[in-house]
Design an enzyme around this catalytic site. Structure first.
Site, PDB file in Angstrom:
ATOM      1  N   HIS A   1      96.660  45.794 -21.997  1.00 44.57           N
ATOM      2  CA  HIS A   1      98.179  46.029 -22.470  1.00 44.57           C
ATOM      3  C   HIS A   1      98.350  46.725 -23.803  1.00 44.57           C
ATOM      4  O   HIS A   1      99.238  47.718 -23.877  1.00 44.57           O
ATOM      5  CB  HIS A   1      98.617  44.359 -22.814  1.00 44.57           C
TER       6      HIS A   1
ATOM      7  N   GLU B   1      94.137  41.529 -21.175  1.00 42.28           N
ATOM      8  CA  GLU B   1      94.924  41.668 -22.616  1.00 42.28           C
ATOM      9  C   GLU B   1      94.723  43.069 -22.930  1.00 42.28           C
ATOM     10  O   GLU B   1      95.596  43.553 -23.701  1.00 42.28           O
ATOM     11  CB  GLU B   1      94.699  40.270 -23.331  1.00 42.28           C
TER      12      GLU B   1
END
Length: 179
Positions: free
Chosen positions: A91, A88
């Site tokens: 990203h 995550e």
């Protein structure tokens, strides 16, 4: 935009903020992963949800945050969970949210053009799907950088594909890779 504000408020009102005073073990996993990836750590929230998932949200003017579902915390080992958090963070490191928004705006705009608009929009959408897959692979590389063990990352992916907390001890990474 209003939709981003609603999404932001919905997330923070239905989740638990992780920090030094609350769920410190998860907080430390986030801090370590962010340091390895040379990122300012975003906020980390835990959200009650039976579907194992995690996602990142970066809204203009707000501190970005990562949300991890409780079912994912229950399913994964600590190392696997940190790999998911690192994915995550990937990203955020790559600014994927900005590029995804831009591509979606292009596709929506293109479809409005008479004649070739739908053709252009379809090509943009096709390219966007390929880009999304490449973005996910890039984030898997961020997970590998943090985990420093490919079996940890593969095990997390395997559990997301077909694991459950009651059977996770019986899953075999090597058998999964052979399939």
């Amino acid at each position: 935009p209003l939709s981003e504000q609603v999404l932001y408020l919905e997330n923070i009102s239905t989740s638990v903020l992780v920090g030094p005073e609350q769920l410190n073990r998860l907080h430390l996993l986030m801090l370590e992963a962010a340091e390895i990836l040379d990122l300012d750590p975003p906020d980390l929230y835990i959200r009650q949800d039976p579907r194992p998932n995690a996602y990142t949200l970066a809204i203009d003017g707000k501190k970005p945050f990562v949300v991890v579902h409780t079912s994912l915390v229950d399913l994964l080992t600590e190392a696997e969970l940190q790999a998911v958090i690192a994915h995550e963070l990937g990203h955020l490191k790559c600014d994927h949210g900005i590029w995804l928004t831009l591509a979606n705006l292009l596709a929506v705009s293109a479809i409005q053009v008479p004649g070739f608009g739908s053709f252009v929009a379809a090509n943009i959408q096709d390219s966007l799907l390929r880009w999304l897959r490449a973005a996910e692979l890039t984030c898997d590389r961020a997970a590998l950088l943090v985990a420093q063990d490919s079996k940890v990352v593969v095990s997390a992916l395997m559990k997301l594909a077909g694991g459950g907390s009651s059977i996770s001890g019986e899953l075999n990474v090597d058998a999964f890779l052979e399939q």
